[in-house]
Design an enzyme around this catalytic site. Structure first.
Site, short mmCIF file in Angstrom:
data_model
loop_
_atom_site.label_atom_id
_atom_site.label_comp_id
_atom_site.label_asym_id
_atom_site.label_seq_id
_atom_site.Cartn_x
_atom_site.Cartn_y
_atom_site.Cartn_z
N SER A 26 0.83 -1.21 0.00
CA SER A 26 0.00 0.00 0.00
C SER A 26 0.87 1.26 0.00
O SER A 26 0.58 2.20 -0.73
CB SER A 26 -0.97 0.00 1.19
OG SER A 26 -0.27 -0.21 2.40
N TYR A 42 -3.40 7.61 15.70
CA TYR A 42 -2.19 6.82 15.43
C TYR A 42 -1.49 6.46 16.74
O TYR A 42 -1.15 5.29 16.99
CB TYR A 42 -1.27 7.63 14.51
CG TYR A 42 0.08 7.01 14.26
CD1 TYR A 42 0.22 5.89 13.43
CD2 TYR A 42 1.23 7.55 14.84
CE1 TYR A 42 1.48 5.34 13.20
CE2 TYR A 42 2.48 7.00 14.62
CZ TYR A 42 2.60 5.89 13.80
OH TYR A 42 3.84 5.33 13.58
N ASN A 93 11.65 10.10 15.35
CA ASN A 93 11.58 10.46 13.92
C ASN A 93 12.71 9.78 13.14
O ASN A 93 13.86 10.22 13.21
CB ASN A 93 11.64 11.98 13.75
CG ASN A 93 10.33 12.62 14.15
OD1 ASN A 93 9.94 12.58 15.32
ND2 ASN A 93 9.64 13.19 13.18
N VAL A 148 12.47 14.91 7.07
CA VAL A 148 13.82 14.87 6.48
C VAL A 148 13.73 14.49 5.00
O VAL A 148 14.32 15.17 4.14
CB VAL A 148 14.73 13.87 7.24
CG1 VAL A 148 16.08 13.75 6.52
CG2 VAL A 148 14.94 14.31 8.68
N ARG A 165 0.52 23.54 11.93
CA ARG A 165 -0.42 22.42 11.74
C ARG A 165 -1.23 22.22 13.01
O ARG A 165 -0.65 22.16 14.10
CB ARG A 165 0.35 21.15 11.43
CG ARG A 165 0.25 20.76 9.97
CD ARG A 165 0.52 19.31 9.78
NE ARG A 165 1.91 18.98 10.00
CZ ARG A 165 2.70 18.42 9.09
NH1 ARG A 165 2.23 18.14 7.91
NH2 ARG A 165 3.93 18.12 9.36
#
Ligand code: NAD
Length: 309
Positions: free
Chosen positions: A35, A145, A174, A190, A272
């Site tokens: 996916s 999540y 991350n 990144v 955000r």
């Protein structure tokens, strides 16, 4: 030598893990629905089964005869969880419970333990009251999540208590490195910055760029995954996988420019909604318990990335 199932082995982290396992002389079967992963990422020498981790029959077949499972398949995006709450939940939590269930059935059928090393996330911490976040810091996820990743950890513990399932969870911060897809809007900052800088485009920053992250190289993540296997146990331990170093997104952009000998143009936009302001992990327990070497410095990892873009 052993034989391992790697779910999500055609993705970014999974593909690096497969290379390391094969280099160690092991057999590797990848289960991936392609996916977000790509068949091109399949490590030479690994076998591929295309299928869905939430499908018990597929998992049963994939788990047959393996000595352990590295479970990395997920919809690895906080934003996707906002847009498709139930769809991401099906893969990220129900799919993980299906992996645990298949490992427990296989363990019982063969009278051996089939351990599961699975990917959790720093997202379980939400916006922690104190930093760096250690494994003992209360988990208070602020996204579907993160909630599903915490759910994986709770089910792992329940699986150990009820069925004797051996597992270990790794809370990745991350992650960056080669093969992280820069074309995906859900990719890590990144790889998105690298892709844009390589094309001569401005680097988009949400808000003032002072939000911080703990950027850990994929080679360090693979080392943690391999080392964690021997820590799988019914008490379902979890470990941070991080560097312990916080870097602002603005500094990341400048470091990348320095590493590549280019001057990036920064384009600041609106923050955000709901974005975690600061994220950095404590690595103390992980380094001791898993016996890991120092992590790769960010500037060194960014220099190496120039070969890939
Ligand atoms: P990725 O998207 O590159 O890889 C995930 C893989 O899982 C893909 O190959 C995808 O095709 C496959 N997949 C998705 N749904 C599936 C399903 N239902 N059945 C079978 N395969 C399926 O992501 P990644 O960055 O390599 O992440 C690997 C793991 O690490 C994930 O569990 C993710 O949540 C976790 N993680 C990643 C980061 C990061 O910074 N990359 C941080 C924290 C946690």
């Amino acid at each position: 030598m052993a034989s391992y199932l790697v779910t999500g082995g055609c993705g970014f982290i999974g593909s690096h893990l497969c290379v390391a396992l094969l280099a160690g002389g092991h057999d590797v079967l990848v289960l991936d629905d392609l996916s977000t992963g790509h068949p091109d990422n399949l490590a030479p020498g690994a076998a591929l089964m295309v299928g869905d981790i939430a499908d018990c029959h597929v998992l049963h077949e994939a788990m047959a005869g393996v000595d352990g499972c590295f479970h990395l398949a997920a919809i690895a995006s906080v934003e996707r969880g906002v847009r498709d709450w139930t769809g991401t939940h099906r893969t990220n939590l129900s799919g993980t419970v299906a992996v645990f269930e298949a490992a427990r059935r296989e363990s019982e059928a063969r009278g051996v333990s089939v351990p599961v090393v699975y990917a959790s996330s720093a997202a379980v911490y939400g916006d922690p009251a104190s930093l760096p976040a250690a494994e003992t810091t209360p988990a208070r996820p602020l996204s579907a999540y993160g909630a599903d990743k915490l759910g994986c950890e709770l089910h792992a513990r329940a699986g150990g208590a009820v069925h004797g399932l051996h597992s270990v969870g790794l809370r990745f911060f991350n992650v960056f490195g080669p093969r992280q897809d820069p074309r995906s809007p859900y990719s890590g900052v990144v790889s998105i910055f690298c892709g844009r800088l390589a094309r001569g485009e401005p680097l988009d920053i949400h808000g003032d760029g002072e939000q911080t992250r703990d950027f850990v190289h994929v080679a360090d993540v693979v080392a943690a995954l391999v080392a964690a296997l021997r820590r799988a146990a019914p008490d379902a331990p979890v470990f941070n996988v991080c560097t312990g170093r916080a870097t602002s997104v603005r500094d990341l952009a400048m470091l990348l420019g320095d590493a590549w000998g280019l001057t990036p143009t920064l384009r600041f936009g609106t923050p955000r909604a709901g974005e975690i302001r600061h994220s950095v992990g404590s690595r103390t327990d992980t380094a001791v318990q898993l016996g890991l070497a120092d992590t790769m410095p960010l500037d060194r990892g960014l220099i190496d990335l120039s070969d890939w873009f």
